[in-house]
Design a protein around this motif. Structure first.
Motif, PDB file in Angstrom:
ATOM      1  N   CYS A   1      32.934 -17.344  42.136  1.00 66.29           N
ATOM      2  CA  CYS A   1      34.135 -17.708  41.410  1.00 66.29           C
ATOM      3  C   CYS A   1      34.595 -16.487  40.626  1.00 66.29           C
ATOM      4  N   ALA A   2      35.924 -16.300  40.557  1.00 62.53           N
ATOM      5  CA  ALA A   2      36.447 -15.140  39.850  1.00 62.53           C
ATOM      6  C   ALA A   2      37.732 -15.507  39.127  1.00 62.53           C
ATOM      7  N   ALA A   3      37.963 -14.887  37.990  1.00 59.90           N
ATOM      8  CA  ALA A   3      39.168 -15.130  37.197  1.00 59.90           C
ATOM      9  C   ALA A   3      39.955 -13.832  37.063  1.00 59.90           C
TER      10      ALA A   3
ATOM     11  N   PRO B   1      32.640 -16.553  34.189  1.00 56.65           N
ATOM     12  CA  PRO B   1      32.544 -17.696  35.100  1.00 56.65           C
ATOM     13  C   PRO B   1      31.093 -17.965  35.474  1.00 56.65           C
ATOM     14  N   VAL B   2      30.742 -19.231  35.574  1.00 59.94           N
ATOM     15  CA  VAL B   2      29.410 -19.638  35.992  1.00 59.94           C
ATOM     16  C   VAL B   2      29.550 -20.717  37.064  1.00 59.94           C
TER      17      VAL B   2
ATOM     18  N   VAL C   1      34.247 -21.663  33.108  1.00 58.37           N
ATOM     19  CA  VAL C   1      34.654 -20.356  32.585  1.00 58.37           C
ATOM     20  C   VAL C   1      34.690 -20.396  31.069  1.00 58.37           C
ATOM     21  N   SER C   2      33.864 -19.597  30.449  1.00 50.46           N
ATOM     22  CA  SER C   2      33.839 -19.533  28.996  1.00 50.46           C
ATOM     23  C   SER C   2      35.051 -18.760  28.494  1.00 50.46           C
ATOM     24  N   GLY C   3      35.393 -18.976  27.241  1.00 47.62           N
ATOM     25  CA  GLY C   3      36.517 -18.261  26.652  1.00 47.62           C
ATOM     26  C   GLY C   3      37.698 -19.173  26.428  1.00 47.62           C
TER      27      GLY C   3
END
Length: 123
Positions: free
Chosen positions: A96-98, A4-5, A24-26
């Motif tokens: 930010c968090a996933a 996350p950025v 969020v990459s991926g």
């Protein structure tokens, strides 16, 4: 790799608005619930808002209900936090968090964290 950025922080006056973004990459972005946390100097990290994988359910810290809105665009791999009527007590670094979801208010439920973006609200 899921990363996350955050972006969109800044210095504003009380009553102003900001919109934070979390890219969020991926390719598995839609598999993750996403939360926003904040940490003010000398204080513990605090849950702010969270949104489910498909965006059907959202959760908020009581003190931001009615002022903040979390949303997500899975096509853009991005989660937003619209912050209105900002107050000086909202000043913090916002993260930010996933994660897989579940107890959305607990930092330990999230696996991937961004570096944070500073939000400063002057009185």
């Amino acid at each position: 790799q899921v990363q996350p950025v955050e972006s969109g922080g800044g210095l504003v006056q009380a009553g102003a608005s900001l919109r934070l973004s979390c890219a969020v990459s991926g390719r598995t972005f839609g598999s993750y619930a996403v939360g926003w946390f904040r940490q003010a100097p000398g204080k513990e990290r605090e849950f702010v808002a969270a949104i489910s994988r498909i965006g059907s359910t959202s959760y908020y810290l009581d003190s931001v209900k009615g002022r903040f809105t979390i949303s997500r665009d899975n096509a853009k791999n991005t989660v937003y936090l619209q912050m209105n009527s900002l107050k000086p007590e909202d000043t913090a670094v916002y993260f930010c968090a996933a994660g897989d979801g579940g107890s959305y208010w607990l930092p330990r439920m999230y696996v991937y964290w961004g570096q944070g973006t500073q939000v400063t609200v002057s009185s």
